[in-house]
Scaffold this motif. Structure first.
Motif, short mmCIF file in Angstrom:
data_model
loop_
_atom_site.label_atom_id
_atom_site.label_comp_id
_atom_site.label_asym_id
_atom_site.label_seq_id
_atom_site.Cartn_x
_atom_site.Cartn_y
_atom_site.Cartn_z
N LEU A 54 0.82 -1.21 0.00
CA LEU A 54 0.00 0.00 0.00
C LEU A 54 0.85 1.26 0.00
CD1 LEU A 54 -2.86 -1.04 2.44
CD2 LEU A 54 -2.94 -0.87 -0.06
N ILE A 55 1.96 1.25 0.73
CA ILE A 55 2.86 2.41 0.74
C ILE A 55 3.46 2.63 -0.65
CG2 ILE A 55 5.10 3.23 1.58
CD1 ILE A 55 4.32 2.05 4.31
N VAL A 56 3.86 1.56 -1.31
CA VAL A 56 4.43 1.70 -2.66
C VAL A 56 3.37 2.21 -3.64
CG1 VAL A 56 5.37 0.40 -4.61
CG2 VAL A 56 6.28 0.03 -2.33
N LEU A 57 2.15 1.66 -3.55
CA LEU A 57 1.08 2.14 -4.44
C LEU A 57 0.74 3.60 -4.18
CD1 LEU A 57 -1.31 -0.95 -4.52
CD2 LEU A 57 0.19 -0.11 -6.34
N LEU A 58 0.68 3.99 -2.91
CA LEU A 58 0.42 5.39 -2.57
C LEU A 58 1.54 6.29 -3.08
CD1 LEU A 58 -1.30 7.49 -0.96
CD2 LEU A 58 0.28 7.05 0.94
N SER A 59 2.78 5.83 -2.94
CA SER A 59 3.92 6.62 -3.41
C SER A 59 3.91 6.80 -4.92
CB SER A 59 5.23 5.95 -2.98
OG SER A 59 5.32 5.88 -1.58
N ILE A 60 3.53 5.77 -5.63
CA ILE A 60 3.42 5.88 -7.10
C ILE A 60 2.29 6.84 -7.45
CG2 ILE A 60 2.79 4.64 -9.20
CD1 ILE A 60 4.28 2.20 -8.02
N TRP A 61 1.15 6.72 -6.77
CA TRP A 61 0.00 7.58 -7.04
C TRP A 61 0.30 9.04 -6.73
CZ3 TRP A 61 -3.75 9.98 -3.69
CH2 TRP A 61 -4.88 10.47 -4.37
N MET A 62 1.06 9.31 -5.64
CA MET A 62 1.40 10.69 -5.27
C MET A 62 2.56 11.24 -6.10
SD MET A 62 -0.67 11.60 -2.85
CE MET A 62 0.09 12.91 -1.94
N GLY A 63 3.25 10.38 -6.85
CA GLY A 63 4.36 10.83 -7.67
C GLY A 63 5.68 10.87 -6.95
N TRP A 64 5.75 10.30 -5.75
CA TRP A 64 7.01 10.31 -5.00
C TRP A 64 8.03 9.35 -5.59
CZ3 TRP A 64 3.94 9.68 0.13
CH2 TRP A 64 3.32 10.89 0.46
#
Length: 72
Positions: A54-64
């Motif tokens: 979930l952290i990786v998916l959130l990071s991809i979605w936020m552009g980090w």
């Protein structure tokens, strides 16, 4: 966020996941099924794995972080 911090965060999560997997193996060998420590360690491992995904998916979605292909 610095790229080094991102890599260290992911590697840290993976190390904690492996630690829980190893502790589950240890408890399985030592306790011989008399306690729930093996189940608890495996449950923590699953929860940490889901949290990492979930952290990786959130990071991809936020552009980090940006995904890339193999070798590219």
């Amino acid at each position: 966020m610095n790229d080094t911090v991102k890599v260290l965060l992911i590697v840290g999560f993976l190390l904690v996941i492996l630690w829980n997997l190893g502790s589950a193996l240890y408890y399985m060998m030592v306790d011989k099924g008399t306690t729930k420590r093996t189940v608890n360690a495996l449950t923590r491992r699953i929860a940490l794995s889901v949290a990492l995904i979930l952290i990786v998916l959130l990071s991809i979605w936020m552009g980090w972080i940006t995904p890339h292909g193999v070798g590219g």
